[in-house]
Design a protein around this motif. Sequence first.
Motif, PDB file in Angstrom:
ATOM      1  N   VAL A 208      15.023  42.914  74.102  1.00 53.38           N
ATOM      2  CA  VAL A 208      16.309  42.799  74.685  1.00 53.38           C
ATOM      3  C   VAL A 208      16.264  43.595  76.001  1.00 53.38           C
ATOM      4  O   VAL A 208      15.910  44.932  76.169  1.00 53.38           O
ATOM      5  N   ILE A 209      16.924  42.903  77.057  1.00 53.63           N
ATOM      6  CA  ILE A 209      17.190  43.466  78.336  1.00 53.63           C
ATOM      7  C   ILE A 209      18.340  42.992  78.801  1.00 53.63           C
ATOM      8  O   ILE A 209      19.147  42.044  78.020  1.00 53.63           O
ATOM      9  N   GLY A 210      19.020  43.484  79.637  1.00 53.39           N
ATOM     10  CA  GLY A 210      20.301  43.108  80.198  1.00 53.39           C
ATOM     11  C   GLY A 210      20.419  42.418  81.619  1.00 53.39           C
ATOM     12  O   GLY A 210      19.422  41.903  82.044  1.00 53.39           O
ATOM     13  N   PRO A 211      21.553  42.009  82.035  1.00 50.31           N
ATOM     14  CA  PRO A 211      21.646  41.161  83.287  1.00 50.31           C
ATOM     15  C   PRO A 211      20.977  42.151  84.587  1.00 50.31           C
ATOM     16  O   PRO A 211      21.347  43.222  84.536  1.00 50.31           O
ATOM     17  N   ASP A 212      20.337  41.225  85.304  1.00 58.77           N
ATOM     18  CA  ASP A 212      19.628  41.798  86.381  1.00 58.77           C
ATOM     19  C   ASP A 212      18.628  42.618  86.110  1.00 58.77           C
ATOM     20  O   ASP A 212      17.712  43.258  87.193  1.00 58.77           O
ATOM     21  N   ASP A 213      18.223  42.926  85.093  1.00 55.76           N
ATOM     22  CA  ASP A 213      16.686  43.592  84.583  1.00 55.76           C
ATOM     23  C   ASP A 213      15.614  42.488  84.868  1.00 55.76           C
ATOM     24  O   ASP A 213      15.960  41.396  84.637  1.00 55.76           O
ATOM     25  N   PRO A 214      14.464  42.658  85.272  1.00 53.96           N
ATOM     26  CA  PRO A 214      13.462  42.025  85.254  1.00 53.96           C
ATOM     27  C   PRO A 214      12.871  41.424  84.089  1.00 53.96           C
ATOM     28  O   PRO A 214      12.567  42.086  83.236  1.00 53.96           O
ATOM     29  N   ILE A 215      12.630  40.135  84.233  1.00 51.28           N
ATOM     30  CA  ILE A 215      11.902  39.801  83.037  1.00 51.28           C
ATOM     31  C   ILE A 215      10.268  39.744  83.672  1.00 51.28           C
ATOM     32  O   ILE A 215       9.812  39.098  84.407  1.00 51.28           O
ATOM     33  N   VAL A 216       9.524  40.652  82.596  1.00 47.85           N
ATOM     34  CA  VAL A 216       8.124  40.946  83.280  1.00 47.85           C
ATOM     35  C   VAL A 216       7.098  40.189  82.456  1.00 47.85           C
ATOM     36  O   VAL A 216       7.050  39.889  81.249  1.00 47.85           O
ATOM     37  N   LEU A 217       6.667  39.051  83.071  1.00 46.10           N
ATOM     38  CA  LEU A 217       5.624  38.142  82.533  1.00 46.10           C
ATOM     39  C   LEU A 217       4.371  38.874  81.934  1.00 46.10           C
ATOM     40  O   LEU A 217       3.886  39.527  82.517  1.00 46.10           O
ATOM     41  N   PRO A 218       4.269  38.452  80.421  1.00 48.24           N
ATOM     42  CA  PRO A 218       2.954  39.332  79.978  1.00 48.24           C
ATOM     43  C   PRO A 218       1.624  38.764  80.565  1.00 48.24           C
ATOM     44  O   PRO A 218       1.353  37.641  80.805  1.00 48.24           O
ATOM     45  N   PRO A 219       0.783  39.813  80.848  1.00 49.56           N
ATOM     46  CA  PRO A 219      -0.606  39.278  81.445  1.00 49.56           C
ATOM     47  C   PRO A 219      -1.332  38.524  80.569  1.00 49.56           C
ATOM     48  O   PRO A 219      -2.213  37.662  81.102  1.00 49.56           O
TER      49      PRO A 219
END
Length: 258
Positions: A92-103
């Motif tokens: 879980v993350i919130g608004p404007d937090d980055p979605i970090v694509l898994p390597p």
Amino acid sequence: MHIVRFTTGNNPQYGVLEEGKDHIVVLKNDPLFAPVEHSGALVALDEVRLLSPVIPRSKVVCVGRNYADHARELGNEVPPAPILFLKPNTAVIGPDDPIVLPPWSQHVDHEVELAVVIKTLAKDVKAAEAGDVILGYTVANDCSARDIQKADGQWTRAKGWDTSCPLGPWINVDPTLDVANLNITCRVNGEARQNGNTGQMLWSVPYIVEYVSHSMTLLPGDIILTGTPAGVGPLQHGDLVECEIENIGTLPNRVIRR
């Protein structure tokens, strides 16, 4: 009325944001675990950073293929009963937090979804009584590593990686909100990718609460994701993805690859 979780640079706080207002009424405690009590403080909305409105204490329960057109667009049959899977609360993350694509994935899709926030312990709830255990509703993005989902043959790694579950921007706690008829949209860099309506869901929110609570006990703060409409597509480094649900809000997140 909206329940928000926010920070001004210190510890997270909770507050109430009324429709059309530009300030937050600060609450003394987490409204999931204490009576709603105003602290007497006000803070301007543009002076805070909104966080995920809730961090589940135990789990995010997700319903797969709850929109027929989405099931078909991925080459799947419409299931005879809800398909359940879990995301850990670390996703879980919130608004404007980055979605970090898994390597380890080269194909991550966006999936806008209506999210149900549970307010009390719930076991074997009847559909007609589902409203008694629901605090309210927020917006979710069930980010899915599609290549890994296909390769693994089950969905834990593909759906549960860190940052794969953006939630927000707040919880709509209006008891009159008709969640059976809400437009649901996802835009990537301003381009509409998903356009649907919650009325297209194969299984309604009350039925889903009954079905899930007969499978496992729900705890305060648990989240249920209710499925995504057709139009899912890949996310790339630098994309801005915006998930929006009518009468609830818009959840923006930037996508990055490290």
